[in-house]
Design a protein around this motif. Structure first.
Motif, PDB file in Angstrom:
ATOM      1  N   MET A   1       0.802  -1.209   0.000  1.00 24.75           N
ATOM      2  CA  MET A   1       0.000   0.000   0.000  1.00 24.75           C
ATOM      3  C   MET A   1       0.841   1.268   0.000  1.00 24.75           C
ATOM      4  O   MET A   1       0.414   2.296  -0.528  1.00 24.75           O
ATOM      5  CB  MET A   1      -0.959   0.006   1.192  1.00 24.75           C
ATOM      6  N   PHE A   2       2.028   1.200   0.580  1.00 25.83           N
ATOM      7  CA  PHE A   2       2.870   2.393   0.673  1.00 25.83           C
ATOM      8  C   PHE A   2       4.072   2.336  -0.277  1.00 25.83           C
ATOM      9  O   PHE A   2       5.021   3.091  -0.119  1.00 25.83           O
ATOM     10  CB  PHE A   2       3.341   2.582   2.117  1.00 25.83           C
ATOM     11  N   SER A   3       4.019   1.455  -1.275  1.00 20.56           N
ATOM     12  CA  SER A   3       5.165   1.270  -2.169  1.00 20.56           C
ATOM     13  C   SER A   3       5.310   2.392  -3.202  1.00 20.56           C
ATOM     14  O   SER A   3       6.422   2.712  -3.625  1.00 20.56           O
ATOM     15  CB  SER A   3       5.079  -0.081  -2.877  1.00 20.56           C
ATOM     16  N   GLU A   4       4.201   3.007  -3.618  1.00 22.66           N
ATOM     17  CA  GLU A   4       4.278   4.106  -4.591  1.00 22.66           C
ATOM     18  C   GLU A   4       4.415   5.412  -3.818  1.00 22.66           C
ATOM     19  O   GLU A   4       3.454   6.163  -3.630  1.00 22.66           O
ATOM     20  CB  GLU A   4       3.045   4.090  -5.496  1.00 22.66           C
ATOM     21  N   LYS A   5       5.644   5.668  -3.382  1.00 25.95           N
ATOM     22  CA  LYS A   5       5.909   6.709  -2.386  1.00 25.95           C
ATOM     23  C   LYS A   5       5.564   8.120  -2.842  1.00 25.95           C
ATOM     24  O   LYS A   5       5.234   8.977  -2.025  1.00 25.95           O
ATOM     25  CB  LYS A   5       7.381   6.652  -1.964  1.00 25.95           C
ATOM     26  N   ASN A   6       5.615   8.379  -4.136  1.00 30.17           N
ATOM     27  CA  ASN A   6       5.383   9.743  -4.614  1.00 30.17           C
ATOM     28  C   ASN A   6       3.915  10.045  -4.896  1.00 30.17           C
ATOM     29  O   ASN A   6       3.550  11.195  -5.162  1.00 30.17           O
ATOM     30  CB  ASN A   6       6.207  10.007  -5.875  1.00 30.17           C
ATOM     31  N   ASN A   7       3.069   9.019  -4.854  1.00 31.78           N
ATOM     32  CA  ASN A   7       1.632   9.258  -5.059  1.00 31.78           C
ATOM     33  C   ASN A   7       1.059  10.057  -3.892  1.00 31.78           C
ATOM     34  O   ASN A   7       1.449   9.856  -2.740  1.00 31.78           O
ATOM     35  CB  ASN A   7       0.876   7.934  -5.177  1.00 31.78           C
ATOM     36  N   VAL A   8       0.125  10.940  -4.197  1.00 29.78           N
ATOM     37  CA  VAL A   8      -0.519  11.723  -3.136  1.00 29.78           C
ATOM     38  C   VAL A   8      -1.518  10.839  -2.400  1.00 29.78           C
ATOM     39  O   VAL A   8      -2.421  10.268  -3.008  1.00 29.78           O
ATOM     40  CB  VAL A   8      -1.240  12.959  -3.715  1.00 29.78           C
ATOM     41  N   MET A   9      -1.341  10.708  -1.095  1.00 24.85           N
ATOM     42  CA  MET A   9      -2.216   9.869  -0.293  1.00 24.85           C
ATOM     43  C   MET A   9      -3.388  10.664   0.290  1.00 24.85           C
ATOM     44  O   MET A   9      -4.519  10.178   0.338  1.00 24.85           O
ATOM     45  CB  MET A   9      -1.440   9.224   0.855  1.00 24.85           C
ATOM     46  N   ALA A  10      -3.125  11.893   0.740  1.00 23.68           N
ATOM     47  CA  ALA A  10      -4.153  12.660   1.435  1.00 23.68           C
ATOM     48  C   ALA A  10      -4.180  14.105   0.973  1.00 23.68           C
ATOM     49  O   ALA A  10      -3.139  14.709   0.702  1.00 23.68           O
ATOM     50  CB  ALA A  10      -3.908  12.607   2.940  1.00 23.68           C
ATOM     51  N   GLU A  11      -5.394  14.632   0.870  1.00 23.04           N
ATOM     52  CA  GLU A  11      -5.605  16.050   0.602  1.00 23.04           C
ATOM     53  C   GLU A  11      -6.589  16.600   1.614  1.00 23.04           C
ATOM     54  O   GLU A  11      -7.577  15.954   1.954  1.00 23.04           O
ATOM     55  CB  GLU A  11      -6.177  16.274  -0.801  1.00 23.04           C
TER      56      GLU A  11
ATOM     57  N   TRP B   1      -8.350 -11.620  -0.223  1.00 21.41           N
ATOM     58  CA  TRP B   1      -9.397 -12.030  -1.161  1.00 21.41           C
ATOM     59  C   TRP B   1     -10.275 -10.849  -1.557  1.00 21.41           C
ATOM     60  O   TRP B   1     -10.791 -10.802  -2.684  1.00 21.41           O
ATOM     61  CB  TRP B   1     -10.233 -13.171  -0.567  1.00 21.41           C
ATOM     62  N   GLN B   2     -10.456  -9.904  -0.642  1.00 17.64           N
ATOM     63  CA  GLN B   2     -11.202  -8.688  -1.008  1.00 17.64           C
ATOM     64  C   GLN B   2     -10.493  -7.957  -2.150  1.00 17.64           C
ATOM     65  O   GLN B   2     -11.119  -7.516  -3.118  1.00 17.64           O
ATOM     66  CB  GLN B   2     -11.303  -7.757   0.210  1.00 17.64           C
TER      67      GLN B   2
ATOM     68  N   LEU C   1     -13.580  10.580  -1.567  1.00 15.37           N
ATOM     69  CA  LEU C   1     -14.009  11.389  -0.431  1.00 15.37           C
ATOM     70  C   LEU C   1     -14.242  10.484   0.774  1.00 15.37           C
ATOM     71  O   LEU C   1     -14.951   9.486   0.674  1.00 15.37           O
ATOM     72  CB  LEU C   1     -15.295  12.136  -0.786  1.00 15.37           C
ATOM     73  N   THR C   2     -13.672  10.837   1.915  1.00 13.43           N
ATOM     74  CA  THR C   2     -13.761   9.961   3.101  1.00 13.43           C
ATOM     75  C   THR C   2     -14.982  10.315   3.934  1.00 13.43           C
ATOM     76  O   THR C   2     -14.875  10.811   5.063  1.00 13.43           O
ATOM     77  CB  THR C   2     -12.483  10.054   3.955  1.00 13.43           C
ATOM     78  N   LEU C   3     -16.159  10.041   3.389  1.00  4.15           N
ATOM     79  CA  LEU C   3     -17.406  10.277   4.111  1.00  4.15           C
ATOM     80  C   LEU C   3     -17.711   9.150   5.090  1.00  4.15           C
ATOM     81  O   LEU C   3     -18.088   9.382   6.227  1.00  4.15           O
ATOM     82  CB  LEU C   3     -18.573  10.399   3.128  1.00  4.15           C
ATOM     83  N   LEU C   4     -17.573   7.910   4.625  1.00  7.43           N
ATOM     84  CA  LEU C   4     -17.906   6.750   5.452  1.00  7.43           C
ATOM     85  C   LEU C   4     -16.855   6.558   6.542  1.00  7.43           C
ATOM     86  O   LEU C   4     -15.658   6.643   6.268  1.00  7.43           O
ATOM     87  CB  LEU C   4     -17.990   5.490   4.592  1.00  7.43           C
ATOM     88  N   PRO C   5     -17.274   6.290   7.777  1.00  7.51           N
ATOM     89  CA  PRO C   5     -16.283   6.114   8.852  1.00  7.51           C
ATOM     90  C   PRO C   5     -15.416   4.882   8.621  1.00  7.51           C
ATOM     91  O   PRO C   5     -15.913   3.826   8.244  1.00  7.51           O
ATOM     92  CB  PRO C   5     -17.155   5.954  10.109  1.00  7.51           C
ATOM     93  N   PHE C   6     -14.132   5.021   8.867  1.00  7.49           N
ATOM     94  CA  PHE C   6     -13.193   3.908   8.685  1.00  7.49           C
ATOM     95  C   PHE C   6     -13.459   2.770   9.657  1.00  7.49           C
ATOM     96  O   PHE C   6     -13.036   1.641   9.416  1.00  7.49           O
ATOM     97  CB  PHE C   6     -11.749   4.389   8.859  1.00  7.49           C
TER      98      PHE C   6
ATOM     99  N   PHE D   1     -14.083   0.957   5.763  1.00 14.86           N
ATOM    100  CA  PHE D   1     -12.689   0.513   5.811  1.00 14.86           C
ATOM    101  C   PHE D   1     -12.279  -0.229   4.538  1.00 14.86           C
ATOM    102  O   PHE D   1     -11.262   0.086   3.921  1.00 14.86           O
ATOM    103  CB  PHE D   1     -12.441  -0.386   7.029  1.00 14.86           C
ATOM    104  N   ILE D   2     -13.078  -1.213   4.143  1.00 18.24           N
ATOM    105  CA  ILE D   2     -12.668  -2.056   3.011  1.00 18.24           C
ATOM    106  C   ILE D   2     -12.945  -1.377   1.673  1.00 18.24           C
ATOM    107  O   ILE D   2     -12.054  -1.278   0.822  1.00 18.24           O
ATOM    108  CB  ILE D   2     -13.348  -3.439   3.073  1.00 18.24           C
ATOM    109  N   ALA D   3     -14.174  -0.879   1.478  1.00 13.30           N
ATOM    110  CA  ALA D   3     -14.535  -0.317   0.174  1.00 13.30           C
ATOM    111  C   ALA D   3     -13.865   1.027  -0.092  1.00 13.30           C
ATOM    112  O   ALA D   3     -13.501   1.332  -1.225  1.00 13.30           O
ATOM    113  CB  ALA D   3     -16.056  -0.172   0.069  1.00 13.30           C
ATOM    114  N   VAL D   4     -13.699   1.830   0.960  1.00 14.59           N
ATOM    115  CA  VAL D   4     -13.102   3.150   0.768  1.00 14.59           C
ATOM    116  C   VAL D   4     -11.593   3.113   0.979  1.00 14.59           C
ATOM    117  O   VAL D   4     -10.822   3.423   0.064  1.00 14.59           O
ATOM    118  CB  VAL D   4     -13.746   4.185   1.716  1.00 14.59           C
ATOM    119  N   TYR D   5     -11.162   2.730   2.190  1.00 17.49           N
ATOM    120  CA  TYR D   5      -9.728   2.829   2.480  1.00 17.49           C
ATOM    121  C   TYR D   5      -8.891   1.684   1.911  1.00 17.49           C
ATOM    122  O   TYR D   5      -7.955   1.900   1.145  1.00 17.49           O
ATOM    123  CB  TYR D   5      -9.477   2.931   3.990  1.00 17.49           C
ATOM    124  N   LEU D   6      -9.207   0.456   2.284  1.00 15.58           N
ATOM    125  CA  LEU D   6      -8.351  -0.677   1.907  1.00 15.58           C
ATOM    126  C   LEU D   6      -8.224  -0.826   0.395  1.00 15.58           C
ATOM    127  O   LEU D   6      -7.123  -0.960  -0.138  1.00 15.58           O
ATOM    128  CB  LEU D   6      -8.902  -1.964   2.522  1.00 15.58           C
TER     129      LEU D   6
END
Length: 311
Positions: free
Chosen positions: A7-17, A160-161, A186-191, A197-202
């Motif tokens: 998940m953190f291998s593409e170091k230059n990608n923007v993760m958060a705004e 598997w997800q 957009l992080t509307l749904l609570p993690f 967690f799965i559909a938005v973040y993971l």
């Protein structure tokens, strides 16, 4: 542990705004990973006396700090318990007692067990934590029955997800659409919720896409955030979409009877064209441009609802 590295291998990608009110601020996957690794020893110093694989709760609102704390708990060898912040204190304390939760990381509330405020977990010069990763992540049910249930997910469950991504994209190519070369969720749904967690973040975090954090969940703030950050993906509960529908109706109604009739006719034509997706999409973009611009702007590419039917 493998998932963390992917998940953190593409170091230059923007993760958060997020916005400070004036400017858009950005953090990359590399910056966040470095902060996670540098702060994990501080958390280990605070709760390191707990046995390996102890449950450690996270009681926090969605934020980049939530994500950091989640991984720090796993790095320190514990199992994160994602606590539903909408449950009453009594229900949460019952869970803490029944399942022998060792500690809770909180953004303000104090519990009956050792409570660590998230701001106390600061970057450290100490060596990296050399412990085996935690083995599970636990979710709470919504508490709509008499008892709150816990559901445990292992790394294999998450694997598997993610593996099903190929089939999801094959059946629904729109879900991978970008806008101006970017995909922003957009992080509307609570993690803490399994959907959030799965559909938005993971899922989107695995592909190193960008998460946009609104300052608050006020409808006007959310709407302005979508426009300002050019959000592309919105996952939400039915109530959110019902409010959007009502707002669209109010906007149209304020433009007079002729516009209302034109709008209704456009909706009817759009529904008939659903059997021919490319034509339906082209028609919608032309017929409802003004409505879209007033609601969200033109960046949104994919929306999903979970739960009951919506209009």
């Amino acid at each position: 542990e493998t998932l963390f590295e992917f998940m953190f291998s593409e170091k230059n990608n923007v993760m958060a705004e997020f916005s400070d009110g004036y400017r858009i601020k950005k953090q990359t996957y590399g910056e966040v990973k470095e902060r996670i690794l540098r702060s994990a020893p501080a958390l280990d110093a605070l709760i390191g006396q707990l046995p390996h694989d102890s449950l450690v709760g996270i009681y926090m609102s969605n934020s980049i700090k939530w994500i950091e704390v989640f991984w720090q708990i796993l790095i320190c060898g514990y199992r994160p318990l994602l606590m539903n912040t909408r449950l009453p204190d009594e229900a949460l304390e019952d869970i803490i007692s029944l399942h022998k939760v060792g500690a809770v990381i909180s953004d303000g509330k104090t519990f009956s067990v050792k409570t660590v405020l998230a701001d106390e977990i600061t970057e450290s010069d100490a060596a990296h934590v050399s412990k085996a990763f935690g083995t599970e992540v636990l979710f709470m049910s919504s508490g709509t029955t008499d008892k709150v249930k816990l559901c445990a997910y292992t790394g294999e469950n998450f694997f598997w997800q993610i593996c099903d991504s190929r089939n999801i994209i094959k059946q629904c190519p729109q879900i991978k659409e970008h806008y101006k070369g970017e995909l922003k969720q957009l992080t509307l749904l609570p993690f803490y919720h399994v959907f959030g967690f799965i559909a938005v973040y993971l899922w989107f975090g695995f592909f190193s896409r960008t998460f946009v954090f609104p300052k608050d969940l006020n409808p006007v703030t959310v709407q302005n955030t979508i426009k300002k950050h050019e959000v592309t993906h919105i996952f939400a509960v039915p109530l959110f979409w019902e409010r959007i529908y009502e707002k669209a109706d109010q906007t149209i109604a304020g433009k007079g009877e002729a516009t209302v009739k034109k709008y209704r006719k456009g909706l009817a034509i759009g529904q008939k064209l659903e059997a021919i997706p490319p034509l339906a999409k082209a028609f919608r973009r032309v017929a409802f441009r003004e409505v879209r611009e007033q609601l969200f702007g033109d960046s949104v590419q994919f929306m999903i609802t979970g739960g009951s039917p919506i209009r």
